[in-house]
Design a protein around this motif. Structure first.
Motif, PDB file in Angstrom:
ATOM      1  N   SER A 173       0.839  -1.196   0.000  1.00 48.83           N
ATOM      2  CA  SER A 173       0.000   0.000   0.000  1.00 48.83           C
ATOM      3  C   SER A 173       0.873   1.244   0.000  1.00 48.83           C
ATOM      4  O   SER A 173       1.931   1.286   0.633  1.00 48.83           O
ATOM      5  CB  SER A 173      -0.925   0.002   1.214  1.00 48.83           C
ATOM      6  N   LEU A 174       0.423   2.270  -0.707  1.00 56.28           N
ATOM      7  CA  LEU A 174       1.156   3.524  -0.812  1.00 56.28           C
ATOM      8  C   LEU A 174       0.214   4.685  -0.528  1.00 56.28           C
ATOM      9  O   LEU A 174      -0.918   4.703  -1.016  1.00 56.28           O
ATOM     10  CB  LEU A 174       1.754   3.706  -2.206  1.00 56.28           C
ATOM     11  N   GLY A 175       0.686   5.640   0.250  1.00 56.22           N
ATOM     12  CA  GLY A 175      -0.124   6.803   0.549  1.00 56.22           C
ATOM     13  C   GLY A 175       0.478   7.621   1.675  1.00 56.22           C
ATOM     14  O   GLY A 175       1.588   7.368   2.138  1.00 56.22           O
ATOM     15  N   ASP A 179      -0.262   4.019   8.194  1.00 55.53           N
ATOM     16  CA  ASP A 179      -0.445   2.569   8.145  1.00 55.53           C
ATOM     17  C   ASP A 179      -0.130   1.995   6.761  1.00 55.53           C
ATOM     18  O   ASP A 179      -0.351   0.811   6.518  1.00 55.53           O
ATOM     19  CB  ASP A 179      -1.871   2.191   8.568  1.00 55.53           C
ATOM     20  N   ASN A 180       0.411   2.824   5.847  1.00 55.83           N
ATOM     21  CA  ASN A 180       0.821   2.309   4.529  1.00 55.83           C
ATOM     22  C   ASN A 180       2.174   1.616   4.628  1.00 55.83           C
ATOM     23  O   ASN A 180       2.975   1.892   5.523  1.00 55.83           O
ATOM     24  CB  ASN A 180       0.913   3.459   3.526  1.00 55.83           C
ATOM     25  N   ASP A 181       2.437   0.729   3.684  1.00 55.54           N
ATOM     26  CA  ASP A 181       3.766   0.110   3.597  1.00 55.54           C
ATOM     27  C   ASP A 181       4.796   1.120   3.112  1.00 55.54           C
ATOM     28  O   ASP A 181       5.933   1.136   3.576  1.00 55.54           O
ATOM     29  CB  ASP A 181       3.727  -1.091   2.641  1.00 55.54           C
ATOM     30  N   ILE A 183       5.055   5.114   2.929  1.00 59.54           N
ATOM     31  CA  ILE A 183       4.427   6.352   3.375  1.00 59.54           C
ATOM     32  C   ILE A 183       5.020   7.510   2.585  1.00 59.54           C
ATOM     33  O   ILE A 183       6.232   7.707   2.578  1.00 59.54           O
ATOM     34  CB  ILE A 183       4.652   6.569   4.886  1.00 59.54           C
ATOM     35  N   ARG A 191      -4.407   9.883   1.621  1.00 61.54           N
ATOM     36  CA  ARG A 191      -4.000   9.065   2.778  1.00 61.54           C
ATOM     37  C   ARG A 191      -3.792   7.615   2.354  1.00 61.54           C
ATOM     38  O   ARG A 191      -2.837   6.970   2.771  1.00 61.54           O
ATOM     39  CB  ARG A 191      -5.051   9.159   3.883  1.00 61.54           C
ATOM     40  N   HIS A 192      -4.684   7.081   1.588  1.00 62.58           N
ATOM     41  CA  HIS A 192      -4.521   5.749   1.000  1.00 62.58           C
ATOM     42  C   HIS A 192      -4.701   5.930  -0.501  1.00 62.58           C
ATOM     43  O   HIS A 192      -5.822   5.991  -0.996  1.00 62.58           O
ATOM     44  CB  HIS A 192      -5.533   4.764   1.576  1.00 62.58           C
ATOM     45  N   GLN A 195      -2.365   0.858  -4.451  1.00 63.18           N
ATOM     46  CA  GLN A 195      -1.842  -0.444  -4.035  1.00 63.18           C
ATOM     47  C   GLN A 195      -1.084  -1.072  -5.188  1.00 63.18           C
ATOM     48  O   GLN A 195      -1.443  -0.884  -6.355  1.00 63.18           O
ATOM     49  CB  GLN A 195      -2.963  -1.398  -3.617  1.00 63.18           C
ATOM     50  N   SER A 210      -8.115   7.635  -4.989  1.00 60.10           N
ATOM     51  CA  SER A 210      -7.389   8.825  -4.546  1.00 60.10           C
ATOM     52  C   SER A 210      -8.070  10.086  -5.064  1.00 60.10           C
ATOM     53  O   SER A 210      -8.765  10.059  -6.085  1.00 60.10           O
ATOM     54  CB  SER A 210      -5.942   8.777  -5.048  1.00 60.10           C
TER      55      SER A 210
END
Length: 270
Positions: A173-175, A179-181, A183, A191-192, A195, A210
């Protein structure tokens, strides 16, 4: 010859020619050459056929006073450096996807009589439909039916030409949220935001609703299979997707510089 000895040798080779004359009396040519050689060595890109490609774009930052003096006396400095950078890449055994693009710019936090070099790999060819098209229903169904397989090469992201980010998990996950992998601390990024999902030996990029959108090679996408060399823009924050050739040595962790996205920092969480 280890990696450090290699780029030191490349720098010494460069200053033995006419390169040193461009900076003589203003900067230490060997220091500039060392920064360039390190950038070429550190940020090579692997083509699908396994060839090693040199970065395409180079930014040489100088202290404002040094910049003013140099440009006043050598207004064609950036153009003059193009040939030297190309020769350096060829001496390093790298292929050039296009003639290098070189910029010389002032930067206040560069010490006097010194230099800083940033690089990026940005393919100039027009984006192809194959590289940017969304998947058809048949392709999507086929991918969903096949068990997850790792890619043949080692996939990675290049951010602002400053760091390789290895990709190994099946879902990334990117954002902007913590809590993203990956950041991305950039106000333009949701924010999110997106993926990456590994399917059928490929990574597939999904925009997860997004606000700023996602493009690949300039085309807006919501779902797309990634290919080496694809330039991804998360609402303007650019990332390049690549894959190391199978069996290529992994980059040493202590040689990995801080990840930056323009004025934004990026934190990669394992």
């Amino acid at each position: 010859m280890n990696r450090i000895e290699r780029f030191e040798a490349l720098a010494e080779w460069l200053v033995e020619g006419t390169f040193a004359r461009l900076f003589a009396g203003y900067l230490h040519p060997l220091e500039v050459a060392t920064h360039l050689a390190r950038a070429v060595e550190d940020h090579r890109v692997y083509a699908p056929d396994g060839a090693h490609l040199a970065p395409t774009h180079y930014w040489i930052y100088l202290h404002p006073q040094d910049f003013a003096l140099l440009i006043r006396n050598r207004p064609s400095l950036a153009e003059d450096l193009v040939g030297h950078v190309g020769n350096l890449a060829r001496q390093a055994g790298l292929k050039l996807a296009q003639p290098p693009v070189v910029y010389v710019e002032p930067m206040a936090d560069v010490p006097p009589h010194s230099a800083r070099v940033n690089v990026a790999w940005r393919p100039s060819q027009p984006p192809t439909q194959e590289a940017t098209r969304e998947m058809s229903g048949e392709e999507r169904a086929e991918i969903q039916q096949v068990a997850d397989q790792p890619p043949a090469g080692r996939p990675f992201l290049i951010v602002s030409g400053e760091r390789h980010v290895a990709l190994s998990e099946p879902v990334i996950s990117l954002g902007r949220a913590l809590d993203n992998d990956v950041i991305i601390e950039d106000g333009r990024v949701s924010r999110h935001h997106a993926q990456l999902r590994r399917r059928y030996g490929r990574y597939i990029l999904y925009d997860v609703g997004s606000s700023g959108g996602t493009t690949i090679n300039g085309y807006p996408v919501e779902e797309c299979v990634l290919h080496p060399g694809d330039v991804i823009s998360f609402a303007g924050a650019e990332v390049i997707y690549g894959e190391d050739a199978p069996g290529a040595p992994a980059p040493a962790s202590e040689d990995t510089p801080t990840l930056r996205l323009g004025n934004a920092s990026v934190d990669v969480r394992g």
